[in-house]
Design a protein around this motif. Structure first.
Motif, short mmCIF file in Angstrom:
data_model
loop_
_atom_site.label_atom_id
_atom_site.label_comp_id
_atom_site.label_asym_id
_atom_site.label_seq_id
_atom_site.Cartn_x
_atom_site.Cartn_y
_atom_site.Cartn_z
N PHE A 23 36.27 43.14 36.60
CA PHE A 23 35.83 43.86 37.80
C PHE A 23 36.95 43.92 38.84
CE2 PHE A 23 34.76 40.04 40.40
CZ PHE A 23 34.68 39.07 39.41
N CYS B 151 40.16 30.17 34.76
CA CYS B 151 40.42 31.03 35.91
C CYS B 151 41.90 30.99 36.26
CB CYS B 151 39.58 30.57 37.09
SG CYS B 151 39.92 31.52 38.58
N PRO B 152 42.51 32.16 36.46
CA PRO B 152 43.94 32.17 36.75
C PRO B 152 44.28 31.66 38.14
CG PRO B 152 43.04 34.39 36.89
CD PRO B 152 41.94 33.52 36.37
N ARG C 190 32.00 26.57 44.02
CA ARG C 190 32.92 27.46 43.29
C ARG C 190 32.92 28.85 43.94
NH1 ARG C 190 33.27 30.93 38.56
NH2 ARG C 190 31.05 30.90 38.07
N LYS D 232 36.01 30.54 46.17
CA LYS D 232 36.65 31.75 45.68
C LYS D 232 36.57 32.88 46.71
CE LYS D 232 37.48 30.93 41.17
NZ LYS D 232 38.69 30.34 41.68
N CYS E 119 39.62 35.13 43.80
CA CYS E 119 39.15 35.70 42.54
C CYS E 119 39.84 37.03 42.40
CB CYS E 119 37.64 35.90 42.57
SG CYS E 119 37.03 36.90 41.20
N VAL E 120 40.36 37.31 41.21
CA VAL E 120 41.04 38.58 41.00
C VAL E 120 40.26 39.49 40.05
CG1 VAL E 120 43.30 37.63 41.55
CG2 VAL E 120 42.48 37.57 39.18
N GLY E 121 39.02 39.10 39.75
CA GLY E 121 38.18 39.98 38.95
C GLY E 121 38.58 40.09 37.50
N CYS E 122 39.24 39.06 36.97
CA CYS E 122 39.70 39.14 35.59
C CYS E 122 38.56 38.97 34.60
CB CYS E 122 40.76 38.08 35.33
SG CYS E 122 40.09 36.41 35.28
N GLY E 123 37.41 38.46 35.08
CA GLY E 123 36.24 38.36 34.23
C GLY E 123 36.25 37.18 33.26
N ARG E 124 37.29 36.34 33.32
CA ARG E 124 37.37 35.26 32.32
C ARG E 124 36.19 34.30 32.43
NH1 ARG E 124 43.00 35.92 33.60
NH2 ARG E 124 44.21 36.44 31.74
N CYS E 125 35.75 34.02 33.66
CA CYS E 125 34.68 33.03 33.82
C CYS E 125 33.40 33.50 33.12
CB CYS E 125 34.45 32.71 35.28
SG CYS E 125 34.26 34.14 36.33
N ASN F 240 29.64 36.19 38.04
CA ASN F 240 29.90 36.26 39.49
C ASN F 240 29.39 37.56 40.12
OD1 ASN F 240 31.24 33.98 38.76
ND2 ASN F 240 33.13 34.46 39.84
S1 SF4 Z 1 36.78 36.64 37.56
FE1 SF4 Z 1 36.34 34.46 37.32
S2 SF4 Z 1 38.06 33.68 36.15
FE2 SF4 Z 1 38.70 35.66 36.96
S3 SF4 Z 1 39.68 35.23 38.93
FE3 SF4 Z 1 37.54 35.60 39.36
S4 SF4 Z 1 36.60 33.60 39.36
FE4 SF4 Z 1 38.56 33.38 38.32
#
Ligand code: SF4
Ligand code: FAD
Ligand code: SF4
Ligand code: SF4
Ligand code: SF4
Ligand code: FES
Lengths: 637, 245
Positions: free
Chosen positions: A159, A259-260, A312, A316, A329-335, A345
């Protein structure tokens, strides 16, 4: 390796960075890139995405052919090189004097394949780790690492477009954009330019780069401006949503570890085998882990996943935003991608936002007619015609016995149904008894547990239970009219000691059609209730009188002066029963009637339920006799 | 004075002691720093005082209880070595039968003198100061624990679950291929050994101190497991009934 190149902390996005070198564009072929990798390998450890055991991973690249420049977002983040999970802080010797051995200089490294979100994440790490006294171990790695960005395709969990991290203008040494004839390399730093000129002297600069149209679209999104994140969270510290996700969370920590931008760490001493010395190392930690906040003596100020998940999110999207004007949070979606419990999230944030907006806006037009969806928990047959439905409502309700719900099956319609259960503290579950009559009730009968139905309500005015306290209660029910009295009866039984005698006179066509026979019998035998049956088709069962309900009044041993009567049944029953009640000595103040009328809105608007000048849906359906006695249309007249 | 260390063996496969013996090379460094006084199954109740006793195996008879108590009495610290000693391990699988049935099945009915009881962990009879979890134990972890004890530091086991190590190793979660894994409840420390080998975690290291059973069962139910299936999953290593209800 350019030893003396000082790290330039990157300007925030939005601040234009125009220097001689950075900003220039060069055209590269894949062959050029392979040559670059090969040449760089002499002085640098080259890292990039490659396939390993069927999955993509960022790893050392020994053969340029392995290097993938287009790869999906599902890889572990480059954090593992810039801020590794196992990092020696220093060495020590045991016994006698403690000797510190300095950490060796960081390995010069090139990371090919930083997705835009991961480059943004590096800026979050910079914010946090260079703040105050800079973390020199990180700084050493950061300086020794050349960052080369590549573009990406969002998957279902990304996202980045909601957080502005899908693109990046700075914070890299080079960025490779895929183009029709190879790659367009954008220079982001003097170092990047120098590397290109040194290793690929023959490539040409492009003045007017023809980039394929940018513009990503993500399936997941935060549906409100990112500037609102902190204020939205500011109001929901105590919101039930934290408990809700806390109760689903396994505390596995994957969301943090992957999370990066998460960098919280633990510090431990690891001993050499011979116990002569050892090293102090830092390892990744997680605010979801048990020992994270525990202090000696065992107390823990963030003891469960409810508190930890809230932390958390707040860290963030609120705390670090307020400090650095950048979400952590950079929206990478890994979590969410890796969360076994499916905690997401965007879902959490959107629901919090939607709730706040809904609370502020005036309800949209027609909202009072819109049912909410309830879940059928169980459906049980009571008789050949009636079924008992237990449902879970989206919002808790409170009501008096006698109130009703408007129940919908879309495509068939809506109908009023009495709440057959007693009000309780939780208010999330109610029961309904439905007699199959026509299309809607038949449609209801076809439903099964797990199905959803629309509900509005509760509506109407029920029995004033508090006024019955301390008195004897005579319940008179005919046929399905018992359903309304069941709510009252269950309420009374739950507080049985507060009432005097409780007697039920119940008439039905045959014993098979009588509702809740087993319950009534149990209460009767348990002395909680004096229950008397009348059936038109006489059987030889317990305490059953042949004939209609009026027979039960013959030898009625009740003291009307200290009793109230609640009557619920078909119109014809009222005509016969009311005179008998008056004959016994009940008054217009001590008889309560349940009047059934055709109802459409439940809101006092449609006029269908109007008896002379009152609407039954609002003033009733439960009335003291005195309130309807002057109404010529009231049915029992 | 060098600390005195003893190894003792009860009902189990001796796999854990074997793991210790296989550490020969690494132990060479440490052997200087301690005195290993016993490394055999000895039946004598007597013996000199010990600083550290590592005890392997579950307790299955009154004689074993007596011996365990004697070892406890002369040891400053007593550590459970491996799952059998720690949680009863796979030995607990037999608790679905009576001890008479078991003796009958294994030895035939004629063996009247066998006083057999259901296997139980050390903790059911004596105070246990710590544990080396796993079936078998992890050699590196054993060394780290031994090191800690030798410098008088209380060893710490990970309080987090196997999932963390699994993710760090970038292994694909078994749930993605529809395979149930006990990693979310199980104490880390094995570097997700079984998942790395392509299998799933069966929980040999026992559960973390505060297992999130509620959320975990919910996930299993979402994957179509019934209560009985869930119990069967746990039964292999984690339903001794002694330690964790
Ligand atoms: S989407 Fe999740 S893993 Fe990715 S930066 Fe945001 S909190 Fe961290
Ligand atoms: C306050 C109140 C509480 C009720 N509680 C229950 C209950 O707990 N259990 C139960 O089975 N039934 C109850 N009813 C009756 C129920 O609403 C009707 O049986 C249902 O609407 C019939 O709809 P249908 O489409 O199945 O039948 P239809 O074929 O549409 O009608 C069957 C009969 O129900 C009447 N009816 C239809 N729509 C309505 C309406 N909107 N309001 C009132 N009567 C209607 C019709 O006039 C006809 O006599 C209650 C009615 C009211 C007014
Ligand atoms: S990944 Fe999911 S289950 Fe694990 S700690 Fe994070 S939110 Fe909880
Ligand atoms: S495979 Fe097992 S240990 Fe690994 S993440 Fe999945 S559940 Fe956790
Ligand atoms: S993955 Fe599970 S079963 Fe395998 S060694 Fe680790 S704890 Fe034991
Ligand atoms: S149901 Fe519409 S006015 Fe009562």
């Amino acid at each position: 390796m350019d030893k003396n190149e000082a790290l330039q902390i990157q300007p925030r996005p939005g601040q234009p960075e125009k220097q001689a070198g950075p900003g220039a564009w060069y055209l590269l072929s894949r062959g050029d890139i392979d040559r670059l990798v090969r040449s760089l390998s002499v002085a640098y450890e080259v890292v990039g995405a490659r396939m390993k055991d069927g999955r993509y991973t960022l790893d050392r690249i020994s053969d340029p052919a392995e290097l993938e420049l287009e790869f999906p977002p599902r890889v572990h983040s480059p954090k593992k090189f810039l801020f590794p999970n196992w990092e020696k802080l220093f060495r020590f010797r045991l016994g006698g004097k403690v000797m510190l051995e300095a950490e060796k200089a960081a390995v010069p490294r090139v990371i090919f394949g930083m997705h835009p979100c991961d480059l943004h994440a590096v800026q979050v790490l910079d914010d946090c780790l260079f703040e105050g006294e800079a973390d020199s171990t990180y700084q050493a790695k950061r300086q020794a690492t050349v960052l080369i960005g590549v573009d990406c395709e969002p998957d279902a969990f990304c996202f980045c477009t909601s957080l502005g991290t899908d693109k990046i203008d700075s914070g890299f040494d080079l960025f490779l954009h895929r183009s029709n004839d190879g790659y367009l390399a954008r220079v982001g730093s003097a170092r990047g330019l120098r590397l290109l000129r040194r290793y690929l002297p023959e490539i040409r600069e492009v003045d007017n780069p023809q980039l394929p149209p940018a513009g990503k679209s993500c399936q997941r999104s935060i549906r409100f401006p990112m500037e609102s994140l902190a204020p939205v969270l500011g109001e929901v510290y105590d919101h039930a949503i934290w408990q809700e996700i806390g109760e689903r969370c396994l505390g596995c920590g994957s969301c943090n570890l992957l999370c990066p931008t998460c960098y919280c760490f633990n510090v431990q001493d690891r001993l050499d085998l011979n116990l002569q010395g050892g090293e102090r190392v830092r390892t990744w930690d997680s605010c979801q882990f048990d020992q994270f906040t525990r202090v000696s003596g065992g107390s823990d100020f963030r003891p469960d996943q409810t508190d930890r998940q809230r932390h958390r999110f707040f860290r963030k999207y609120k705390y670090l935003w307020e400090k650095h004007q950048r979400t952590a949070c950079v929206g990478c979606g890994r979590c969410a991608r890796e969360c076994l419990a499916g905690i997401d999230n965007t879902e959490v944030l959107n629901s919090l936002f939607a709730e706040q907006v809904a609370a502020e806006q005036s309800p949209s037009p027609g909202l009072e007619y819109q049912p909410q969806m309830a879940e059928l928990l169980s459906v049980d047959s009571l008789t050949g015609r009636e079924k008992l439905f237990r449902l879970r409502l989206p919002e808790p309700v409170s009501f008096r016995p006698g109130a009703f719900m408007q129940v919908s099956v879309f495509g068939v319609g809506e109908a009023p149904l009495t709440i057959a259960s007693a009000p309780d503290a939780d208010g999330h579950e109610i029961e309904l008894v439905v007699r199959s009559k026509g299309s809607l009730t038949r449609a209801l009968h076809r439903l099964k547990a797990g199905d959803a139905i629309g509900v509005r309500g509760p509506f109407g005015n029920g029995f004033p239970v508090e006024e019955f306290v301390g008195r004897d209660v005579l319940l008179v029910a005919g046929g399905i009219g018992l359903v309304t009295l069941r709510s009252l009866l269950l309420t009374i039984l739950a507080r049985r000691g507060e009432f005097g005698r409780v007697m039920l006179l119940y008439g039905s066509h045959s014993i098979d059609q009588a509702l809740f026979r087993d319950d009534l019998k149990r209460w009767h035998l348990g002395d909680q209730l004096d229950c008397r049956f009348a059936v038109q088709h006489f059987g030889s069962q317990w305490g059953v009188t042949g004939g209609d309900i009026t027979h039960l009044f013959r030898d009625l041993d009740i003291v009307p002066a200290r009793a109230v009567a609640a009557v619920s049944g078909p119109a014809v029953m009222y005509r016969n029963v009311n005179p008998l009640l008056f004959g016994l000595g009940f008054t217009t103040e001590t008889i309560y009637l349940n009047l059934e009328r055709h109802m459409k809105c439940g809101l006092g608007k449609c006029g269908r339920c109007q008896i002379n000048d009152i609407t039954v849906c609002q003033c009733g359906p439960i009335f003291p006799y005195s309130q309807v006695q002057h109404l010529r249309e009231a049915i029992e007249r | 004075m060098k600390p005195k260390v003893g190894f003792f063996d009860f009902t189990g496969c001796e796999g854990c002691q074997l793991t210790v013996l296989n550490l020969e090379r690494e132990l060479l460094d440490l052997v200087e720093l301690m005195e290993i006084v016993e490394f055999r199954e000895i039946s004598s109740d007597q013996g000199e005082a010990l600083d550290i006793a590592f005890v392997e195996g579950s307790i299955c008879s009154s004689a074993e209880i007596r011996r365990l108590k004697a070892i406890r009495a002369r040891s400053r610290q007593l550590f459970a070595l491996g799952a059998c000693a720690d949680t009863t391990g796979i030995n607990a699988l037999c608790t679905d039968r009576t001890s008479e049935q078991l003796v009958g099945e294994v030895y035939g009915t004629a063996v009247g003198h066998l006083r057999y009881r259901h296997p139980r962990p050390l903790e059911a009879f004596v105070k246990v100061d710590g544990r080396v979890p796993g079936c078998p134990i992890d050699g590196r972890e054993f060394l780290a624990i031994l090191q800690s004890l030798l410098i008088d530091r209380m060893p710490e086991l990970p309080t987090y679950a196997v999932c963390a190590e699994c993710k760090l190793l970038e292994l694909p979660c078994t749930f993605e291929r529809g395979v149930v894994c006990l990693g979310p409840l199980t104490r880390a420390g094995c570097d997700a050994h079984c998942i790395a080998e392509g299998d799933r975690c069966r929980g040999c290291r026992g559960q973390v101190d505060a297992p999130r059973s509620g959320p975990y069962y919910r996930i299993l139910e979402e994957h179509g497991l019934s209560e009985e299936d869930i119990l069967n999953e746990l039964r292999i290593f984690n339903l001794s009934g002694e330690k964790r209800g």
